[in-house]
Structures are given as structure tokens and as C-alpha cells.
Design an enzyme around this catalytic site. Sequence first.
Site, PDB file in Angstrom:
ATOM      1  N   PRO A  67       0.810  -1.228   0.000  1.00 24.39           N
ATOM      2  CA  PRO A  67       0.000   0.000   0.000  1.00 24.39           C
ATOM      3  C   PRO A  67       0.837   1.269   0.000  1.00 24.39           C
ATOM      4  O   PRO A  67       1.820   1.386   0.743  1.00 24.39           O
ATOM      5  CB  PRO A  67      -0.822  -0.121   1.283  1.00 24.39           C
ATOM      6  CG  PRO A  67      -0.901  -1.593   1.552  1.00 24.39           C
ATOM      7  CD  PRO A  67       0.412  -2.149   1.090  1.00 24.39           C
ATOM      8  N   CYS A  68       0.402   2.221  -0.825  1.00 27.38           N
ATOM      9  CA  CYS A  68       1.097   3.517  -0.892  1.00 27.38           C
ATOM     10  C   CYS A  68       0.408   4.567  -0.027  1.00 27.38           C
ATOM     11  O   CYS A  68       0.827   5.723  -0.007  1.00 27.38           O
ATOM     12  CB  CYS A  68       1.174   4.004  -2.341  1.00 27.38           C
ATOM     13  SG  CYS A  68      -0.437   4.446  -3.050  1.00 27.38           S
ATOM     14  N   THR A  69      -0.634   4.173   0.695  1.00 28.53           N
ATOM     15  CA  THR A  69      -1.468   5.125   1.428  1.00 28.53           C
ATOM     16  C   THR A  69      -0.663   6.067   2.310  1.00 28.53           C
ATOM     17  O   THR A  69      -0.955   7.265   2.386  1.00 28.53           O
ATOM     18  CB  THR A  69      -2.480   4.365   2.299  1.00 28.53           C
ATOM     19  OG1 THR A  69      -3.050   3.302   1.534  1.00 28.53           O
ATOM     20  CG2 THR A  69      -3.563   5.286   2.802  1.00 28.53           C
TER      21      THR A  69
END
Length: 376
Positions: A67-69
Site C-alpha cells: 500500500p502507498c497510502t
Amino acid sequence: MRTVGLFSGIGGLELGLERAGASTELLCEYWGPAAAVLRKRFDVEVVGDIRELGAIPAVDVVTAGFPCTDLSQVGRTAGIDGSESGLVREAFRLIEQTPPRWVVLENVPNMLSLKGGAAMAFIVDWFEERGWNWAYRTVDSQHFGLRQRRRRVLLVASRTEDPRGVLFTDEAGLPTTRRSHSAYGFYWTEGNRGVGWGDGVTPTLKGGSKLGIASPPAVWRVGAEAGRAITRPSVRAGERLQGFRAGWTDLGAKDGIRWKMVGNAVSVPVATWIGRGLAEPRSPVDAARRPLDVGRRWPAAASSVSGVREEWSLSERPLAMRPQQTLARLLTDHGADPLSLNATRGFTTRLVASNLRRRSDFVDDLRAHIEHMSSV
């Protein structure tokens, strides 16, 4: 090559590797709508929460588009210790238990600079402490035959192989001439400090805005009639912009959910390029390089082989693939809707009030679109 996909999304990495001859053995994806796509499109077991996955099978390649969140400029920017991006540690847990020949990681370029590049430092230190070689490179999807500008960092690591033979073997260099186009992409949600302008391409497709609302970019088609000149791509066009076939995510979910899946995906042709390199590593190109000291700002491309860190002078354009169709034709074939009156009016107001450079005919078409949408 036998592969396991972690944080698989809708399978962009895995589909690309399969196009390079790989076979998928296991997929892991927590989000229900994306997992449903994987179950429909891949004939393999799909498991959910990576934290509950006890082990992975022995395979050649493990992929993790984690995830790049917490790393993205439009995300929470909590960094590698954030609750979502920090889940890469779960991937490392599984890799350490059953080491593959290759590991492939993918994430946003902001990981190279956020908090002094702490995310990249954490990742490469993990590999080096265990005797792995690694290499990473920033590439842009628009150079792989897609009509989307999408910059991503790809990292390949191995205990036994030289990953430079995967990522550093192709170098087309940046184009030296500028061409005119029949369509230009932009972010209709911006207009104050930038517009995400794309010559013949859309700006990066996003999973959603800070409010969690899907926000596909807009496209200006030069010379098109009012009502068709300023449009938003359909989600089917968005799938094509990522290299999937149109309808890949069409399992009954609302378009907003489908846009989030498409915006979070890995571009398929980029993964195919990686897969071919994994299958047949070659000698790196003859490019300028220099020692990369600990603490120096992370460059666009770097490697560590046998503990020797180097910065490589490589462009984001390893290949010079020409798209099969123009952006305007892609929208004609796969659909686009007029940008709403409120969206166009708000963007135009911000743009005109700003000091941003813009084409006068673009502003003229925006105003014509507002007039048209006001009358329908």
C-alpha cells in the site's frame, strides 16, 4: 517462473508476469472488491489478510505492490511506519520464511523523499542485512505503450542473482522532440498550483481523492464539438490506460469502486517488462554511475550488489514503445462522459485566477463547454 502475489490489487503485476511466461501460484488481497476480481480472472487460491497468512509456497518470484497510502503525496504521508504502508513488514516475514529467487516491490516515487527517504532506507537495509542484492529504478508507464503518465519505483532483490540484469538492461533515454497531439489530459480537481498536464496522455490515475472520492482525470480533445471537447474517461477507458482489457473489473461494482481499483493497480506492460527481465537477465547498459553513500538523497535509480551501493544515471524511459492508438481514439473506442458543469466551472475559475501557463484555446474550449452544459 512460479510466482506469489502479495497486496495483489486487481492483478496488474501478476497479469504482466504471466504475459512474460510466469505462472501464478497464490494471491493475497485484503479488499473485497479487488479480491473478487482476482478470483474471477485468475484460477488460483486468493487469500485475504496478509497478517493471517502463515506461509507462502516455495516459488521463483514474490511480488508485493504494498500500500502507498502512507507514502503518497495525496495520502496520509505517515511514512513506512504507517498502518497500511507498514504492512510491507508482513511481506518480509513471509519472504524470510520461504525465500524466493526474486522479490519485486512497487510503490510511489514519494517514498524516495518522504521523511528523508526513510521508507527506501528501511527496505534496502532489510535486504542488505540478510545478504540480498537489490536494485531499483523509477519508470513511467507512458513509455510502455500506455496513454497515462504514471511514475513508479520498482525494486528487484535476490540472494543469488544480480538484479541490475533485470532493471538496468534497457535505456531509451528521454525523447528529444516534442510532438503535437489531438488530446491532452489534466486534473480537473486542481487549477491553483498545477493541472497535471499531459501531452497526449492522462495524468496519473488515482485511487481516489483525500476524501475517498474517485476522481478520474479529464481530457481536452482539441477541435471537438462543444460537449465532447472536455470529458472524463469511462472506467473501461481507465482499464485500458493501465494495460488491462476493457471490462477487467466489471463484476457489478459501482464505477467509484472500480475507479479505486484501477487507480491503485500496477500498469500491466511495466510488469511484463519486469517479467521478461526476471526470466532472462542480461548485462546492464553502459551508464554513468557513482558510489551511493549512506545518508545521501535517494536517486531515481540505484543498486547494491555484494554490499557495494551505486547510483545509476538512467532515465524513466527504459523502452520507447509507441501506443497503438491516440488518447482521443482510446476515448472514442472505450467511452468518455462530458465533465460536469460544476466541475468545469470550478476548474476554469481556479485556472484563470492563477498564474499558471495555459493555452488560450484550452480556456476557450473550457468556456464553450460551460456554455454548452448550462444549456442542456
